[in-house]
Design an enzyme around this catalytic site. Structure first.
Site, PDB file in Angstrom:
ATOM      1  CB  CYS A   2      -0.870   0.003   1.244  1.00 49.52           C
ATOM      2  SG  CYS A   2      -1.747  -1.551   1.456  1.00 49.52           S
ATOM      3  NE  ARG A  27       4.260   1.980  -1.681  1.00 48.54           N
ATOM      4  CZ  ARG A  27       5.517   1.631  -1.516  1.00 48.54           C
ATOM      5  NH1 ARG A  27       6.440   2.142  -2.278  1.00 48.54           N
ATOM      6  NH2 ARG A  27       5.857   0.760  -0.590  1.00 48.54           N
ATOM      7  CD1 TRP A  73      -2.205  -4.678  -4.955  1.00 48.60           C
ATOM      8  CD2 TRP A  73      -1.637  -6.003  -3.255  1.00 48.60           C
ATOM      9  NE1 TRP A  73      -2.029  -5.952  -5.451  1.00 48.60           N
ATOM     10  CE2 TRP A  73      -1.683  -6.781  -4.432  1.00 48.60           C
ATOM     11  CE3 TRP A  73      -1.299  -6.635  -2.057  1.00 48.60           C
ATOM     12  CZ2 TRP A  73      -1.402  -8.143  -4.446  1.00 48.60           C
ATOM     13  CZ3 TRP A  73      -1.026  -7.989  -2.069  1.00 48.60           C
ATOM     14  CH2 TRP A  73      -1.088  -8.729  -3.255  1.00 48.60           C
ATOM     15  CG  ASN A  99       3.014  -0.640   2.954  1.00 44.94           C
ATOM     16  OD1 ASN A  99       2.515  -1.676   2.518  1.00 44.94           O
ATOM     17  ND2 ASN A  99       4.164  -0.170   2.524  1.00 44.94           N
ATOM     18  N   GLY A 100       1.746  -3.086   5.178  1.00 50.15           N
ATOM     19  CA  GLY A 100       2.434  -4.268   5.719  1.00 50.15           C
ATOM     20  C   GLY A 100       1.409  -5.297   6.140  1.00 50.15           C
ATOM     21  CD  GLU A 484      10.890  -8.039 -18.488  1.00 51.11           C
ATOM     22  OE1 GLU A 484      10.738  -8.944 -17.658  1.00 51.11           O
ATOM     23  OE2 GLU A 484      10.515  -6.876 -18.273  1.00 51.11           O
ATOM     24  CE  LYS A 488       7.112  -5.759 -18.231  1.00 47.99           C
ATOM     25  NZ  LYS A 488       8.274  -6.019 -17.442  1.00 47.99           N
ATOM     26  CD  GLU A 491       4.079  -6.712 -15.701  1.00 43.01           C
ATOM     27  OE1 GLU A 491       3.878  -6.722 -14.490  1.00 43.01           O
ATOM     28  OE2 GLU A 491       5.207  -6.474 -16.192  1.00 43.01           O
ATOM     29  CG  HIS A 507      11.887 -30.872 -25.563  1.00 39.06           C
ATOM     30  ND1 HIS A 507      12.249 -32.160 -25.844  1.00 39.06           N
ATOM     31  CD2 HIS A 507      12.953 -30.102 -25.888  1.00 39.06           C
ATOM     32  CE1 HIS A 507      13.491 -32.191 -26.299  1.00 39.06           C
ATOM     33  NE2 HIS A 507      13.943 -30.940 -26.329  1.00 39.06           N
ATOM     34  CE  LYS A 606       7.728   0.131 -10.668  1.00 39.94           C
ATOM     35  NZ  LYS A 606       7.977  -0.585 -11.933  1.00 39.94           N
TER      36      LYS A 606
HETATM   37  O1  M6R Z   1      10.986  -3.988  -7.220  1.00 41.94           O
HETATM   38  P1  M6R Z   1      11.418  -5.327  -7.705  1.00 41.94           P
HETATM   39  O2  M6R Z   1      12.321  -5.261  -8.878  1.00 41.94           O
HETATM   40  O3  M6R Z   1      12.010  -6.168  -6.611  1.00 41.94           O
HETATM   41  O4  M6R Z   1      10.087  -6.020  -8.175  1.00 41.94           O
HETATM   42  C1  M6R Z   1      10.079  -7.344  -8.614  1.00 41.94           C
HETATM   43  C2  M6R Z   1       8.812  -7.667  -9.322  1.00 41.94           C
HETATM   44  O5  M6R Z   1       7.702  -7.497  -8.478  1.00 41.94           O
HETATM   45  C3  M6R Z   1       8.608  -6.805 -10.575  1.00 41.94           C
HETATM   46  O6  M6R Z   1       9.678  -6.916 -11.450  1.00 41.94           O
HETATM   47  C4  M6R Z   1       7.312  -7.223 -11.301  1.00 41.94           C
HETATM   48  O7  M6R Z   1       7.443  -8.497 -11.832  1.00 41.94           O
HETATM   49  C5  M6R Z   1       6.961  -6.197 -12.382  1.00 41.94           C
HETATM   50  N1  M6R Z   1       5.553  -5.960 -12.377  1.00 41.94           N
HETATM   51  C6  M6R Z   1       7.350  -6.641 -13.745  1.00 41.94           C
HETATM   52  O8  M6R Z   1       6.989  -5.744 -14.725  1.00 41.94           O
END
Ligand code: M6R
Length: 611
Positions: A2, A27, A73, A99-100, A484, A488, A491, A507, A606
Site C-alpha cells: 500500500c 503501489r 493493495w 502498509n504491511g 520478459e 510484459k 501483465e 518438447h 509496483k
Molecule cells: O521492485 P522489484 O524489482 O524487486 O520487483 C520485482 C517484481 O515485483 C517486478 O519486477 C514485477 O514483476 C513487475 N511488475 C514486472 O513488470
C-alpha cells in the site's frame, strides 16, 4: 504494497494528501482514503482509485493542517469501503494507516474481542488501531507509549502513521519491514512510503530504519527506537526532481519510461564508464572486488523482471568472468534449505528495493554467512541497507507497474560488473576491453534508433491486439528476453503469454502452434542464429505466425517470418539490452488498444511488500 502519506504543518492538508496518494497509487489501487484532524476528526474513504476518492470527497471535506492518507493493495479483507484505510479505533481516539501485514492479527483480535472490543472491518490494521486504544485506555499511558507498547506485541511488517484525537499536535510514525520516508520542511513534515510525494515540497528526507518510531510535531521531529531509546535522524538530499515523476507529455508512465531508456542507461553509466579512456569503475564494489574475483559461485536472487535481469546476468558472468552462476526466485530460495558456501556471493536485484521475498532471501543468505550485494534502483530503500555493498542503477523513478527501464539498467549494471570482474581476472585482453567499452557506450544511441520504429511496432500490435495467447522464444542471452517479453504482455494486456528457450519448443509448446497464436521470436545474429532460423522454420511448417526481432539487414529471416522488427547490430553480450525494447513497445501498444490500464494493471502493485 500500500501507499501511505501524512502531513503536519501550516498547509491545507487535503491537497497534499490527495497529491501524494496520486503519486503512490502505483503501489496499490483497490481503495483510497484520508483522515483529517480539523475541528473534528474526519475520515473519508472508498473502494476504487484516488479519483473515486476525489469524487467521494466533493462538497464534503473539512479543512485542517494535519492528516494521513492511504491507497490500498488488499491483503486482509476484500477491497471495499469498510476495509479501506484509514481505520479508527473502537472509540475513535486513534486513526491509523498501515502498509504491511500484522501476522498475529487473529490472536490479537480474539484477545480484544474477549475483552468486548468490537470490529468493523476484516483488516489486520483495525486490530492494531484497537490494540493501541485498548492499551491507551487501560494502561493510563500517553499516545506515544500506547503505540510503542502495541507495536511490541505485533508480529509482522509495518510502515504506519497514527493520529490521536486527544493529542492533535502530532503524528506518530513507525517502521518495521515496510518503507517510510519523512520529508523535512520549514516547520512542516511530510510522510510517505517513498519520496515521490515529497520531492515537490522538499528535498531533505529522513529514511526511517526498522524499529524507528518518529514523534512528529510541526516544529520538531523526535526519533526513538521501539524500546524508547533516542535515535539520531540522518537527513539526506533527494537526487531526483519533480519532472522525473510526471508523465512528461506521454500518455502513460510506461511509454515515457520505455522512451527514457537511452537516457536512463547513460545515467547508469555516469561516472562509471568512459569510452575515450576505456575506463570502468563501480565505486560501490571497490571493497568487495577481491572477493568477487575469487568467487567460485554467484547466486542471483530477484523476482519478476528483476529475476529475468538476473538470468541475463548468469550468461554475462559465465561468459566474461567465468564464474558459475545460479539464478533463484527469491520467493523460493528462502523456503528451500539453500546451500551457501563461504566464498559464494549472493547478488539481490530489485527495482524498488522493498520486495518482501527478496528481502527475506537476503536475510537468509546473510544468516548463512554469505556476502550479499544489491543492485537496486530506489536510493535509501530497504535492500541497499540490508546488503553489504552494491550498485544503484540510477534509472530514475519508475512509476509504471510494468518494469521497463529498470530491467535495462539492471542488465547494464550486471554487464559492467561482468566486464570488470573478467578484466580484473585477466580474462579480457586490453584490446577486447577497449572494444567492449566502446560498444557498450554506443548502446543508448542504438536504443534510440529502435525507438524510431515505434509506429511500425504499433501497426504490428494492431494486428494482434485480439490474440488470446502468445509464445515468446529466444536462445542464450535472448531466452530471458523472451521471458520478459511474455511477462510484459500478460501483465498489462491480460493475454496469456509464455516465454521459452527456443529449443525447448519441440518438447511441448510446439503443440500450441496454430494459425492464430503469434509466436514472437527474438532472433538476432549471434552464435545460435542458425539454430533459431531452424526454430522459425519449425513454426512456419506448422502454419504458425512468426513475429521476429532481427538484426538490421537480415534478409534470411525476413524471407520466412510474417513480420520482422529490426534492431541495430550489436555484440552478443549487449543483445538483451536492445532486443527487449521492441517487446516492451509491442505489449504497451496492445494493452492500450485493448483499453487496459497500462500503468495500473489489475491485481498488481509496483512494490510487492508481502511474501
Ligand atoms: O521492485 P522489484 O524489482 O524487486 O520487483 C520485482 C517484481 O515485483 C517486478 O519486477 C514485477 O514483476 C513487475 N511488475 C514486472 O513488470
Amino acid at each position: 504494497m500500500c501507499g501511505i502519506v501524512g502531513y503536519i504543518g501550516d498547509r491545507e492538508v487535503l491537497p497534499v494528501l490527495i497529491n501524494g496518494l496520486k503519486r503512490l497509487e502505483y503501489r496499490g489501487y483497490d481503495s483510497a482514503g484520508v483522515a483529517i484532524l480539523g475541528k473534528k476528526p474526519h475520515i473519508y474513504k472508498c473502494k476504487g482509485k484516488v479519483s473515486d476518492l476525489e469524487n467521494h470527497l466533493k462538497g464534503k471535506a473539512d479543512s485542517g493542517n494535519i492528516g494521513i492518507g492511504h491507497t490500498r493493495w488488499a491483503t486482509h479483507g476484500e477491497p471495499n469501503d469498510i476495509n479501506a484505510h484509514p481505520h479508527s479505533s473502537y472509540h475513535g481516539k486513534f486513526i491509523i494507516i498501515h502498509n504491511g501485514i500484522i501476522e498475529n492479527y487473529t490472536r490479537l483480535r480474539d484477545r480484544l474481542t474477549e475483552r468486548g472490543v468490537k470490529f468493523k472491518s476484516e483488516t489486520d490494521t483495525e486490530v492494531l488501531a484497537n490494540l493501541i486504544e485498548y492499551i491507551y485506555e487501560n494502561g493510563n499511558v500517553d499516545a506515544e507509549l500506547a503505540v510503542r507498547l502495541a507495536l511490541s506485541k505485533v508480529v509482522g511488517a509495518y510502515g504506519l502513521v497514527v493520529m490521536c484525537t486527544d493529542e492533535q499536535d502530532k503524528l506518530i510514525a513507525a517502521r518495521r519491514g515496510s518503507p517510510l520516508v519523512v520529508g523535512v520542511g520549514n516547520e512542516e513534515y511530510f510522510l510517505a512510503s517513498d519520496a515521490t510525494p515529497i520531492v515537490e515540497y522538499t528535498k531533505s528526507v529522513i529514511y526511517l530504519n526498522d524499529g524507528d518510531v518518529a514523534i512528529i510535531r510541526k516544529e520538531q521531529l523526535i526519533l526513538k527506537t521501539l524500546q524508547n531509546e533516542d535515535s539520531a535522524p540522518t537527513v539526506q538530499q533527494l537526487s531526483f526532481d519533480i519532472g522525473e515523476i510526471d508523465k512528461g507529455g506521454y500518455d502513460h508512465f510506461m511509454l515515457k519510461e520505455i522512451f527514457e531508456q537511452p537516457h536512463s542507461i547513460e545515467d547508469t553509466f555516469r561516472g562509471r564508464i568512459r569510452s575515450e579512456e576505456a575506463e570502468l569503475h563501480l565505486g560501490g564494489l571497490y571493497d568487495v572486488m577481491p572477493k568477487l574475483i575469487d568467487a567460485k559461485r554467484i547466486i542471483i536472487i530477484g523476482c519478476g523482471t528483476s529475476w529475468h535481469a538476473g538470468l541475463v546476468g548468469e550468461y554475462l558472468f559465465e561468459d566474461l568472468a567465468r564464474i558459475s552462476v545460479e539464478v533463484e526466485y527469491a520467493s523460493e530460495f528462502r523456503y528451500r534449505n539453500p546451500i551457501i558456501h563461504k566464498d559464494d556471493i549472493v547478488i539481490a536485484i530489485s527495482q524498488s528495493g522493498e520486495t518482501a521475498d527478496t528481502l527475506a532471501a537476503i536475510k537468509q543468505a546473510k544468516e548463512q554467512g554469505a556476502l550479499v550485494l544489491g543492485i537496486c534502483n530506489v536510493v535509501g530503500s530497504s535492500i541497499p541497507r540490508e546488503t553489504h555493498a552494491g550498485v544503484y542503477t540510477h534509472a530514475g523513478p519508475e512509476i509504471g507497474v510494468a518494469s521497463t527501464k529498470a530491467f535495462t539498467c539492471q542488465v547494464t549494471v550486471l554487464t559492467m560488473m561482468a566486464i570488470l570482474i573478467g578484466r580484473q581476472k585477466g580474462l579480457i585482453s586490453d584490446e577486447k576491453y577497449r572494444s567492449l567499452i566502446k560498444e557498450f557506450t554506443e548502446v543508448p544511441g542504438k536504443i534510440d534508433k529502435i525507438l524510431t520504429h515505434s509506429e511500425h511496432i504499433k501497426k504490428l500490435a494492431s494486428l494482434y491486439q485480439n490474440a488470446t495467447n502468445a509464445l515468446y522464444l529466444g536462445r542464450g542471452y535472448l531466452f530471458p528476453v523472451a521471458l520478459e517479453g511474455a511477462l510484459k504482455l500478460k501483465e498489462i494486456s491480460y493475454i496469456h503469454a509464455e516465454g521459452y528457450p527456443a529449443a525447448e519448443m519441440k518438447h511441448g509448446p510446439i503443440a500450441l502452434i496454430d494459425d492464430k497464436m503469434p509466436v514472437v521470436i527474438v532472433a538476432t545474429k549471434d552464435s545460435s542464429y542458425e539454430k533459431i532460423v531452424s526454430n522459425i522454420q519449425e513454426v512456419k511448417a506448422r502454419n504458425g505466425i512468426v513475429i521476429a526481432v532481427v538484426t538490421e539487414g537480415d534478409t534470411v529471416i525476413r524471407g520466412m517470418a510474417d513480420h520482422v522488427v529490426e534492431i541495430p547490430e550489436v555484440g552478443n553480450i549487449f543483445t538483451a539490452l536492445l532486443s527487449v525494447v521492441p517487446l516492451q513497445l509491442f505489449s504497451y501498444y496492445i494493452a492500450v488498444m485493448r483499453d487496459c490500464n497500462v500503468d495500473q494493471p489489475r491485481n498488481l502493485a509496483k512494490s510487492v511488500t508481502v511474501e
